[in-house]
Design an enzyme around this catalytic site. Sequence first.
Site, PDB file in Angstrom:
ATOM      1  N   ASP A  56      -0.161  13.466   1.904  1.00  0.00           N
ATOM      2  CA  ASP A  56      -1.184  13.458   2.948  1.00  0.00           C
ATOM      3  C   ASP A  56      -2.164  12.330   2.630  1.00  0.00           C
ATOM      4  OD1 ASP A  56      -3.159  14.297   4.956  1.00  0.00           O
ATOM      5  OD2 ASP A  56      -1.890  16.055   5.111  1.00  0.00           O
ATOM      6  N   HIS A 104       6.026  -0.778   1.551  1.00  0.00           N
ATOM      7  CA  HIS A 104       7.488  -0.691   1.500  1.00  0.00           C
ATOM      8  C   HIS A 104       7.888   0.755   1.770  1.00  0.00           C
ATOM      9  CE1 HIS A 104       8.161  -4.713  -0.059  1.00  0.00           C
ATOM     10  NE2 HIS A 104       7.212  -4.515  -0.948  1.00  0.00           N
TER      11      HIS A 104
END
Length: 447
Positions: free
Chosen positions: A220, A295
Amino acid sequence: MHFSFPTLAILGSMPFIVQAQLTGHVGPTTSATDKAAVKTCNVLDYGAVADNTTDVGQPIMDAFTDCASGGLVYVPEGDYLLINWVGLVNGTGVAVQLDGVLYRGSDPGSQGYMFSISDSSDIEFFSSTGKGAIQASGYLYHLQGTRIGPRILSVGGVTDWSVHDLALVDAPMFHFGIGDAYNGEVYNMAIRGGDSGGLDGIDVAGSNIWVHDVMVTNKDECVTIKTGAANILVENIYCNISGGCGMGSLGAGANVTDITYRNVYTWSSNNMYLIKSNGGSGTVSNVLLENFIGHGNAYSLDLNAYWSSMSAAEGDGVYYTNITFSNWTGTEYDGARRAPIFLSCPAEVPCTDITVEEVNIWTEVGDEQTYFCGNAYGTGVCLNEAATPTSYASTITVTSAPSGYSATKMAEDLSSGFGYTLSIPIPTLPASFYPGVTPYSAIAGSS
Ligand SMILES: *[C@@H]1O[C@H](CO)[C@@H](O)[C@H](O)[C@H]1NC(C)=O
Ligand SMILES: *[C@@H]1O[C@H](CO)[C@@H](O)[C@H](O)[C@H]1NC(C)=O
Ligand SMILES: *[C@@H]1O[C@H](CO)[C@@H](O)[C@H](O)[C@H]1NC(C)=O
Ligand SMILES: *[C@@H]1O[C@H](CO)[C@@H](O)[C@H](O)[C@H]1NC(C)=O
Ligand SMILES: *[C@@H]1O[C@H](CO)[C@@H](O)[C@H](O)[C@H]1NC(C)=O
Ligand SMILES: *[C@@H]1O[C@H](CO)[C@@H](O)[C@H](O)[C@H]1NC(C)=O
């Protein structure tokens, strides 16, 4: 009693370090060494025992009471059981040096904080060895299917403060909440939680706060701005499998201005940056998000004023203005499925003065990606440059990699998250939080 203070732990609390975007001095106004010279309150003298059985909570509070108007509270290396939760109130000129590990030893069945600092000034919470930690064993909650439970650390109603060189591990709910806090510095932190939503890393509200050199593993919020925030500088952040950094959720009366994030590395997260609202009102202005590398992320650059994971707030929408995204490189997971540049502004309150420059990221899967802009005015990609905003939507499909997208990876990206059903090991602080960048203050215990 003899205490040795690594010089660099103290450097971070030296006055008058001022960075652009901040409005003045951040951190405590007196060093921990000076505080220790006034008085030292060692928790072992207040009933604590490093046996991981005896409660350390009350001894910490008792030691704090004795040192609260000038001194150093010292928790030596060792394992301690935290049964009575720590609420430190009304301190002035005090530091708390946690060189031991606090293990959660009770289940109060509430969402309170295991360790909170409030109504205080000139206050520092740190480890001199970089080995101080709070282990909350949240997996014991998560195993039972709940993400509701205790949070670890709170700083609220506090001025001239710092928190540094600590690890916060496996919160049942959030890890670190900062609110109504001024002139603060947070640095050299490792936060490691379960691989699940609802387990926020650091949530920041207040003003004149510098957050730097922080690693977050969770699923989160990494380091996220909440409403009621101004002059916040966030640098050298490593979201090492996370939800990613962001802002929100914003509802009615959103109030955020003068926010800079710089050097944010995001690996295998939900977003590289997510600004989120649904309906609502108020303004977000003067935001600079620069030098981002990503990425393996689901979304990347993401401003979503129709964020469906929150119920719509009252109002036509938050007004977003003067937001610049600059110098983003790397790759996203699947850019045809989820647009790596996604700017969805409220139809009734279009965004203005949005700039997307040198945002070059490319897909890892497939050979095309899309950019989406809705009701978004400014310059770059699909933004609309018209002077008088009206409602519009535009999607661009890109079929070749933008030049200059290639970006390095961190050497030790985590290959998978920690799940949420097993105990999570306490991390050590990494040597760097952004490729090629050395932390502003040396990691405690590193020399
Ligand atoms: C300390 O006690 C807690 C709670 O019983 C336990 O979860 C933890 O593993 C213990 N730590 C050590 C180092 O033994
Ligand atoms: C706060 O501390 C001051 C002394 O530093 C004391 O006079 C005052 O009563 C304290 N207030 C509370 C609410 O503890
Ligand atoms: C907006 O937030 C700032 C702090 O960042 C605060 O000083 C100001 O009062 C807030 N304004 C409103 C209208 O809430
Ligand atoms: C836009 O925001 C930047 C900070 O990101 C600030 O330096 C600049 O002054 C702002 N521009 C306006 C017109 O307010
Ligand atoms: C862009 O960011 C990279 C690191 O991500 C940095 O090395 C480079 O200097 C930045 N470029 C500019 C023009 O700031
Ligand atoms: C990323 O997280 C993993 C797991 O915590 C850790 O092994 C790795 O060292 C981290 N990367 C860095 C650079 O700290």
